[in-house]
Design a protein around this motif. Structure first.
Motif, PDB file in Angstrom:
ATOM      1  N   ARG A 126      -8.573  17.493 -31.794  1.00 53.00           N
ATOM      2  CA  ARG A 126      -7.144  17.212 -31.697  1.00 53.00           C
ATOM      3  C   ARG A 126      -6.801  16.125 -32.719  1.00 53.00           C
ATOM      4  NH1 ARG A 126      -6.248  13.786 -26.087  1.00 53.00           N
ATOM      5  NH2 ARG A 126      -7.820  12.170 -26.458  1.00 53.00           N
ATOM      6  N   TRP A 127      -5.544  16.124 -33.157  1.00 54.77           N
ATOM      7  CA  TRP A 127      -5.136  15.211 -34.221  1.00 54.77           C
ATOM      8  C   TRP A 127      -3.736  14.668 -33.934  1.00 54.77           C
ATOM      9  CZ3 TRP A 127      -6.827  20.247 -35.159  1.00 54.77           C
ATOM     10  CH2 TRP A 127      -8.090  20.383 -35.733  1.00 54.77           C
ATOM     11  N   LEU A 128      -3.411  13.580 -34.614  1.00 51.89           N
ATOM     12  CA  LEU A 128      -2.073  13.004 -34.562  1.00 51.89           C
ATOM     13  C   LEU A 128      -1.754  12.429 -35.938  1.00 51.89           C
ATOM     14  CD1 LEU A 128       0.440  12.184 -32.864  1.00 51.89           C
ATOM     15  CD2 LEU A 128      -0.733  10.011 -32.418  1.00 51.89           C
ATOM     16  N   SER A 129      -0.619  12.809 -36.492  1.00 50.61           N
ATOM     17  CA  SER A 129      -0.200  12.299 -37.795  1.00 50.61           C
ATOM     18  C   SER A 129       1.171  11.655 -37.690  1.00 50.61           C
ATOM     19  CB  SER A 129      -0.141  13.433 -38.836  1.00 50.61           C
ATOM     20  OG  SER A 129      -1.441  13.847 -39.205  1.00 50.61           O
ATOM     21  N   MET A 130       1.393  10.649 -38.547  1.00 49.85           N
ATOM     22  CA  MET A 130       2.701  10.011 -38.656  1.00 49.85           C
ATOM     23  C   MET A 130       3.317  10.419 -39.989  1.00 49.85           C
ATOM     24  SD  MET A 130       4.824   8.138 -36.981  1.00 49.85           S
ATOM     25  CE  MET A 130       3.944   7.049 -35.851  1.00 49.85           C
ATOM     26  N   VAL A 131       4.472  11.069 -39.910  1.00 44.69           N
ATOM     27  CA  VAL A 131       5.184  11.511 -41.106  1.00 44.69           C
ATOM     28  C   VAL A 131       6.282  10.507 -41.413  1.00 44.69           C
ATOM     29  CG1 VAL A 131       6.678  13.309 -42.073  1.00 44.69           C
ATOM     30  CG2 VAL A 131       4.679  13.944 -40.698  1.00 44.69           C
ATOM     31  N   GLU A 132       6.296  10.002 -42.644  1.00 42.81           N
ATOM     32  CA  GLU A 132       7.311   9.058 -43.092  1.00 42.81           C
ATOM     33  C   GLU A 132       8.471   9.828 -43.710  1.00 42.81           C
ATOM     34  OE1 GLU A 132       7.081   5.937 -42.452  1.00 42.81           O
ATOM     35  OE2 GLU A 132       4.975   5.829 -41.834  1.00 42.81           O
ATOM     36  N   LEU A 133       9.646   9.696 -43.113  1.00 39.58           N
ATOM     37  CA  LEU A 133      10.809  10.423 -43.610  1.00 39.58           C
ATOM     38  C   LEU A 133      11.450   9.767 -44.826  1.00 39.58           C
ATOM     39  CD1 LEU A 133      12.430  11.353 -40.177  1.00 39.58           C
ATOM     40  CD2 LEU A 133      11.087  12.824 -41.691  1.00 39.58           C
ATOM     41  N   LYS A 134      10.991   8.565 -45.183  1.00 42.35           N
ATOM     42  CA  LYS A 134      11.531   7.892 -46.366  1.00 42.35           C
ATOM     43  C   LYS A 134      10.942   8.461 -47.653  1.00 42.35           C
ATOM     44  CE  LYS A 134      12.259   3.574 -43.829  1.00 42.35           C
ATOM     45  NZ  LYS A 134      11.874   2.156 -43.702  1.00 42.35           N
ATOM     46  N   ASP A 135       9.639   8.773 -47.613  1.00 42.45           N
ATOM     47  CA  ASP A 135       9.005   9.312 -48.819  1.00 42.45           C
ATOM     48  C   ASP A 135       8.287  10.635 -48.559  1.00 42.45           C
ATOM     49  OD1 ASP A 135       6.859   8.462 -47.331  1.00 42.45           O
ATOM     50  OD2 ASP A 135       6.165   6.965 -48.771  1.00 42.45           O
ATOM     51  N   PHE A 136       8.374  11.155 -47.339  1.00 39.65           N
ATOM     52  CA  PHE A 136       7.828  12.464 -46.966  1.00 39.65           C
ATOM     53  C   PHE A 136       6.322  12.545 -47.209  1.00 39.65           C
ATOM     54  CE2 PHE A 136      12.262  12.960 -48.281  1.00 39.65           C
ATOM     55  CZ  PHE A 136      12.800  13.368 -47.070  1.00 39.65           C
ATOM     56  N   THR A 137       5.635  11.491 -46.755  1.00 41.53           N
ATOM     57  CA  THR A 137       4.180  11.468 -46.751  1.00 41.53           C
ATOM     58  C   THR A 137       3.694  11.470 -45.316  1.00 41.53           C
ATOM     59  OG1 THR A 137       4.145   9.042 -46.809  1.00 41.53           O
ATOM     60  CG2 THR A 137       4.087  10.215 -48.928  1.00 41.53           C
ATOM     61  N   ALA A 138       2.411  11.740 -45.140  1.00 36.74           N
ATOM     62  CA  ALA A 138       1.824  11.778 -43.800  1.00 36.74           C
ATOM     63  C   ALA A 138       0.479  11.075 -43.816  1.00 36.74           C
ATOM     64  CB  ALA A 138       1.654  13.220 -43.323  1.00 36.74           C
ATOM     65  N   ARG A 139       0.187  10.380 -42.732  1.00 39.10           N
ATOM     66  CA  ARG A 139      -1.120   9.760 -42.568  1.00 39.10           C
ATOM     67  C   ARG A 139      -1.615  10.048 -41.160  1.00 39.10           C
ATOM     68  NH1 ARG A 139      -0.274   4.495 -40.015  1.00 39.10           N
ATOM     69  NH2 ARG A 139       1.981   4.138 -39.832  1.00 39.10           N
ATOM     70  N   GLN A 140      -2.903  10.284 -41.066  1.00 42.37           N
ATOM     71  CA  GLN A 140      -3.486  10.616 -39.770  1.00 42.37           C
ATOM     72  C   GLN A 140      -3.778   9.343 -38.982  1.00 42.37           C
ATOM     73  OE1 GLN A 140      -6.329  13.744 -40.125  1.00 42.37           O
ATOM     74  NE2 GLN A 140      -7.189  13.401 -38.086  1.00 42.37           N
ATOM     75  N   LEU A 141      -3.472   9.362 -37.683  1.00 40.05           N
ATOM     76  CA  LEU A 141      -3.682   8.222 -36.808  1.00 40.05           C
ATOM     77  C   LEU A 141      -4.845   8.479 -35.865  1.00 40.05           C
ATOM     78  CD1 LEU A 141       0.002   7.408 -35.722  1.00 40.05           C
ATOM     79  CD2 LEU A 141      -1.310   6.382 -37.594  1.00 40.05           C
ATOM     80  N   PRO A 142      -5.572   7.411 -35.491  1.00 37.50           N
ATOM     81  CA  PRO A 142      -6.590   7.572 -34.446  1.00 37.50           C
ATOM     82  C   PRO A 142      -5.915   7.759 -33.093  1.00 37.50           C
ATOM     83  CG  PRO A 142      -6.379   5.263 -35.027  1.00 37.50           C
ATOM     84  CD  PRO A 142      -5.506   6.021 -36.001  1.00 37.50           C
ATOM     85  N   ILE A 143      -6.519   8.553 -32.249  1.00 37.61           N
ATOM     86  CA  ILE A 143      -6.011   8.784 -30.909  1.00 37.61           C
ATOM     87  C   ILE A 143      -6.858   7.980 -29.927  1.00 37.61           C
ATOM     88  CG2 ILE A 143      -5.602  10.517 -29.116  1.00 37.61           C
ATOM     89  CD1 ILE A 143      -5.321  12.598 -31.329  1.00 37.61           C
ATOM     90  N   PRO A 144      -6.243   7.158 -29.068  1.00 39.81           N
ATOM     91  CA  PRO A 144      -7.030   6.434 -28.067  1.00 39.81           C
ATOM     92  C   PRO A 144      -7.926   7.385 -27.283  1.00 39.81           C
ATOM     93  CG  PRO A 144      -4.771   5.637 -28.072  1.00 39.81           C
ATOM     94  CD  PRO A 144      -4.800   6.823 -29.001  1.00 39.81           C
ATOM     95  N   ASP A 145      -9.126   6.924 -26.972  1.00 37.90           N
ATOM     96  CA  ASP A 145     -10.152   7.803 -26.402  1.00 37.90           C
ATOM     97  C   ASP A 145      -9.702   8.501 -25.124  1.00 37.90           C
ATOM     98  OD1 ASP A 145     -11.846   7.141 -28.458  1.00 37.90           O
ATOM     99  OD2 ASP A 145     -12.868   5.546 -27.337  1.00 37.90           O
ATOM    100  N   ASP A 146      -8.898   7.821 -24.296  1.00 42.29           N
ATOM    101  CA  ASP A 146      -8.545   8.409 -22.998  1.00 42.29           C
ATOM    102  C   ASP A 146      -7.119   8.977 -22.980  1.00 42.29           C
ATOM    103  OD1 ASP A 146      -6.990   6.138 -22.985  1.00 42.29           O
ATOM    104  OD2 ASP A 146      -7.389   5.656 -20.884  1.00 42.29           O
ATOM    105  N   ALA A 147      -6.482   9.089 -24.150  1.00 42.16           N
ATOM    106  CA  ALA A 147      -5.075   9.483 -24.199  1.00 42.16           C
ATOM    107  C   ALA A 147      -4.883  10.937 -23.796  1.00 42.16           C
ATOM    108  CB  ALA A 147      -4.514   9.249 -25.594  1.00 42.16           C
ATOM    109  N   GLN A 148      -3.869  11.177 -22.966  1.00 45.76           N
ATOM    110  CA  GLN A 148      -3.485  12.529 -22.575  1.00 45.76           C
ATOM    111  C   GLN A 148      -2.119  12.908 -23.152  1.00 45.76           C
ATOM    112  OE1 GLN A 148      -5.742  14.355 -21.192  1.00 45.76           O
ATOM    113  NE2 GLN A 148      -6.021  13.966 -19.018  1.00 45.76           N
TER     114      GLN A 148
END
Length: 482
Positions: free
Chosen positions: A57-79
């Motif tokens: 599973r993955w989570l990314s943050m997309v920046e609407l100012k420059d339309f880039t994306a970076r992948q974020l770590p997901i907390p181990d117990d996150a649902q």
């Protein structure tokens, strides 16, 4: 969508979407499929996008100012994830609910900081998915509070100005269905209202056909024992709603009344009740009436009449029920995509590989009444693949294209065409839509409409996963309305 799954083992809504004249297309590549959920962080001009596969599973943050994306770590117990206003931060933060409680990522997203330690109904981690959930509530303090459902209680954590949290164990249990071999537990939906007209937001739940309200006190504290409202609106109990063919009751003449929504329907500033009456003919044939009770302010607080003030009825089985102000008059309207689940539909699916889809529009008039028949009907076709257990549905969304408050209808046609139907004086939407050619995502359920640029006009978010065409795979395509 839940209704489709009741009758079929598996379905996938496949969609493809297009662009509208004057819109600018921006493509944001991702390192994973965009097949999860999308949360719009409006204040920071960001999109949090989750995705999953069979093994990750993955989570990314997309920046609407420059339309880039970076992948974020997901907390181990996150649902689940969402956004919240936290003390000490001037902008909303990304927060997670997991098997151990509520947490947030620190400033450099290197680790998770625990905000609230709490056990919930979710005791086993789903390692393959991260979903959006409504565990964040705004109860009037200017800071976000958290609701964590458990089996016997619904836990409220009220945030204080110093960032600490006060715990209230609200005496409302989870909803359980135990007639299957394995019990099924799920949280009860919460609603925000001011039940006693004291200016404070209260929490409402439905339990055994009654409205249970946990009152907020003037100092911000919450009662942990509910006040059962004496509203004369009848709802079905859990036992009455548990209609099964093995329960010894005939479907004939039976109906289920359930609370659909609490919102201001007529625009008078007072919340109203929307009750869904599901009329049962047999295991497949179920007609729906949406009964609206207008709220009134009385000396005792909020009150409703015993009978609905207006209602609308569908003759088919709704796939979704959407409440929105379609024509910009300040009153809430309904648009309901539905299909007829009968023998004829099953035969058509088997012979032609398709089913009819009707999108009905019901407008609330100046006399605060819905029509007996839909004001407008848009027809479309669901393509069905029996071999793949997949339903490819046309895109249908409403969007305020020009910022006037009047919504246009967007409908997907085939694999790469979007049709735009604008509103007209003599009919709700134009007879012939304008067509625009663009690649469309496979799964229409994830397409979103939101004002991403802050100019008062709706934009369109098209998420693509790894089963889409190669040139658009694993990306977001944004149609920006300039």
């Amino acid at each position: 969508m839940n209704r489709l799954s009741r009758y079929f083992l598996l379905f996938t809504v496949a969609l493809n979407t297009t662009a509208v004249a004057g819109m600018e297309l921006k493509t944001v590549p991702l390192a994973h499929p965009a097949n999860g959920d999308i949360v719009h962080l409006k204040a920071t001009q960001q999109l949090a996008v989750s995705g999953f596969s069979q093994f990750a599973r993955w989570l990314s943050m997309v920046e609407l100012k420059d339309f880039t994306a970076r992948q974020l770590p997901i907390p181990d117990d996150a649902q689940f994830f969402n956004q919240a206003t936290l003390a000490g931060f001037d902008k909303p933060q990304l927060v997670f609910m997991g098997i151990g409680g509520i947490s947030r990522l620190n400033a450099d997203a290197s680790e998770a900081q625990r905000l609230v330690t709490a056990e919930s109904i979710y005791r086993v981690l789903d390692q393959n998915r991260l979903r959006e959930a409504e565990f964040v509530v705004e109860l009037g303090s200017g800071l976000s509070d958290f609701i964590v459902p458990d089996f016997q209680y619904t836990h409220l954590y009220r945030q204080q100005n110093d960032g600490s949290f006060v715990h209230y164990a609200l005496q409302i249990p989870a909803l359980v269905q135990s007639w299957r071999a394995e019990p099924d537990y799920k949280p009860r939906k919460h609603y925000l209202i001011d039940a006693n007209r004291d200016g404070n937001t209260d929490l409402l739940f439905v339990w055994q056909g009654k409205f249970h309200v946990f009152m907020q006190q003037p100092d911000g504290r919450f009662a942990t024992t509910a006040t059962v409202m004496d509203w004369p609106v009848a709802l079905s109990t859990e036992q009455e709603a548990d209609q099964r063919n093995d329960a010894g009751r005939s479907y004939n003449g039976q109906f289920i009344d359930s609370l659909r929504e609490i919102t201001d329907i007529d625009g008078d500033g007072i919340v109203d009740l929307v009750v869904n009456r599901e009329q049962l003919a047999d295991a497949l044939e179920r007609n729906n009436a949406f009964r609206v009770y207008f709220g009134k302010h009385t000396a005792k607080g909020l009150m409703f009449a015993a009978e609905p003030d207006t209602q609308l009825t569908t003759e088919t089985s709704p796939i979704e029920v959407n409440i929105d102000d379609i024509n910009g008059d300040g009153r809430q309207d309904f648009y309901i995509p539905s299909t007829h689940f009968g023998v004829g539909t099953l035969i058509r699916v088997l012979l032609r590989g398709s089913a009819n889809l009707d999108i009905d529009f019901f407008l609330l008039n100046a006399e605060r009444q819905y029509p007996s028949k839909a004001d407008f009907r848009q027809q479309a076709t669901i393509d069905v693949s029996i071999g793949n257990f997949r339903f490819d549905m046309p895109l249908f969304e409403l969007a305020d294209i020009d910022g006037s408050g009047k919504k246009s209808l967007l409908v997907g046609d085939g694999q790469d065409t979007l049709k735009l139907y604008s509103q007209e004086d003599k009919r709700l939407f134009s007879r012939h839509g304008k067509s625009f050619d663009y690649a469309l995502p496979r799964d229409a359920r994830r397409v979103k409409v939101a004002d991403l640029t802050g100019n008062g006009k709706d934009d369109i978010i098209l998420p693509f996963d790894n089963q889409d065409e190669q040139d658009v795979r694993n990306a977001l395509r944004l149609l920006l309305n300039n």
